[in-house]
Design a protein around this motif. Structure first.
Motif, mmCIF file in Angstrom:
data_model
loop_
_atom_site.group_PDB
_atom_site.id
_atom_site.type_symbol
_atom_site.label_atom_id
_atom_site.label_comp_id
_atom_site.label_asym_id
_atom_site.label_seq_id
_atom_site.Cartn_x
_atom_site.Cartn_y
_atom_site.Cartn_z
ATOM 1 N N MET A 1 5.645 12.676 -0.054
ATOM 2 C CA MET A 1 6.850 12.569 -0.836
ATOM 3 C C MET A 1 8.063 12.478 0.071
ATOM 4 S SD MET A 1 6.386 14.875 -4.265
ATOM 5 C CE MET A 1 6.746 16.375 -3.428
ATOM 6 N N GLN A 2 8.050 13.172 1.193
ATOM 7 C CA GLN A 2 9.221 13.135 2.075
ATOM 8 C C GLN A 2 9.490 11.724 2.573
ATOM 9 O OE1 GLN A 2 8.151 16.051 4.972
ATOM 10 N NE2 GLN A 2 9.020 17.728 3.802
ATOM 11 N N GLN A 3 8.441 11.001 2.934
ATOM 12 C CA GLN A 3 8.640 9.640 3.409
ATOM 13 C C GLN A 3 9.150 8.744 2.284
ATOM 14 O OE1 GLN A 3 5.744 8.112 6.011
ATOM 15 N NE2 GLN A 3 6.462 6.022 5.855
ATOM 16 N N ALA A 4 8.630 8.909 1.097
ATOM 17 C CA ALA A 4 9.112 8.119 -0.037
ATOM 18 C C ALA A 4 10.603 8.369 -0.255
ATOM 19 C CB ALA A 4 8.332 8.463 -1.298
ATOM 20 N N ALA A 5 11.014 9.603 -0.130
ATOM 21 C CA ALA A 5 12.420 9.943 -0.315
ATOM 22 C C ALA A 5 13.299 9.311 0.754
ATOM 23 C CB ALA A 5 12.597 11.460 -0.315
ATOM 24 N N ARG A 6 12.755 9.132 1.946
ATOM 25 C CA ARG A 6 13.538 8.555 3.044
ATOM 26 C C ARG A 6 13.630 7.039 2.985
ATOM 27 N NH1 ARG A 6 10.540 12.165 6.228
ATOM 28 N NH2 ARG A 6 9.241 10.441 6.914
ATOM 29 N N VAL A 7 12.567 6.366 2.572
ATOM 30 C CA VAL A 7 12.508 4.911 2.765
ATOM 31 C C VAL A 7 12.634 4.069 1.496
ATOM 32 C CG1 VAL A 7 11.136 5.168 4.862
ATOM 33 C CG2 VAL A 7 9.988 4.788 2.671
ATOM 34 N N THR B 1 15.578 6.812 -6.296
ATOM 35 C CA THR B 1 14.855 7.847 -5.562
ATOM 36 C C THR B 1 15.660 9.131 -5.456
ATOM 37 O OG1 THR B 1 13.613 6.191 -4.336
ATOM 38 C CG2 THR B 1 13.762 8.379 -3.353
ATOM 39 N N LYS B 2 16.930 9.003 -5.118
ATOM 40 C CA LYS B 2 17.756 10.202 -4.962
ATOM 41 C C LYS B 2 17.788 11.019 -6.253
ATOM 42 C CE LYS B 2 22.201 11.813 -3.293
ATOM 43 N NZ LYS B 2 23.449 11.449 -2.632
ATOM 44 N N LYS B 3 17.903 10.332 -7.382
ATOM 45 C CA LYS B 3 17.939 11.037 -8.665
ATOM 46 C C LYS B 3 16.598 11.687 -8.974
ATOM 47 C CE LYS B 3 19.100 10.589 -13.532
ATOM 48 N NZ LYS B 3 18.026 11.469 -13.943
ATOM 49 N N ILE B 4 15.508 10.973 -8.723
ATOM 50 C CA ILE B 4 14.174 11.529 -8.986
ATOM 51 C C ILE B 4 13.970 12.828 -8.206
ATOM 52 C CG2 ILE B 4 11.694 11.168 -8.589
ATOM 53 C CD1 ILE B 4 12.482 9.535 -10.907
ATOM 54 N N PHE B 5 14.389 12.833 -6.938
ATOM 55 C CA PHE B 5 14.131 13.986 -6.093
ATOM 56 C C PHE B 5 15.166 15.094 -6.219
ATOM 57 C CE2 PHE B 5 11.276 10.954 -4.090
ATOM 58 C CZ PHE B 5 10.180 11.751 -3.821
ATOM 59 N N THR B 6 16.314 14.823 -6.808
ATOM 60 C CA THR B 6 17.332 15.868 -6.937
ATOM 61 C C THR B 6 17.579 16.314 -8.370
ATOM 62 O OG1 THR B 6 19.120 14.236 -7.001
ATOM 63 C CG2 THR B 6 18.554 15.175 -4.840
ATOM 64 N N ASN B 7 17.437 15.378 -9.318
ATOM 65 C CA ASN B 7 17.735 15.718 -10.707
ATOM 66 C C ASN B 7 16.918 14.838 -11.649
ATOM 67 O OD1 ASN B 7 18.995 16.976 -12.864
ATOM 68 N ND2 ASN B 7 20.689 15.517 -12.882
#
Length: 46
Positions: A1-7, A25-31
């Motif tokens: 998941m960390q790589q998905a969030a980065r790229v 991606t930013k929204k999925i991982f933060t809110n």
């Protein structure tokens, strides 16, 4: 998941063969909008 969030710009979360959520991606991982996504991101299941 960390790589998905980065790229990636967009992310989809699938559960049991069904797409639960698709968004930036930013929204999925933060809110995330869906409780199932939130539970997966926080490690409550999966």
């Amino acid at each position: 998941m960390q790589q998905a969030a980065r790229v990636s710009d967009m992310t989809a979360f699938f559960y049991l063969g069904a797409m639960v959520e698709y968004d930036y991606t930013k929204k999925i991982f933060t809110n995330p909008s869906k409780e199932e996504t939130q539970n997966y991101i926080t490690g409550r299941f999966g």
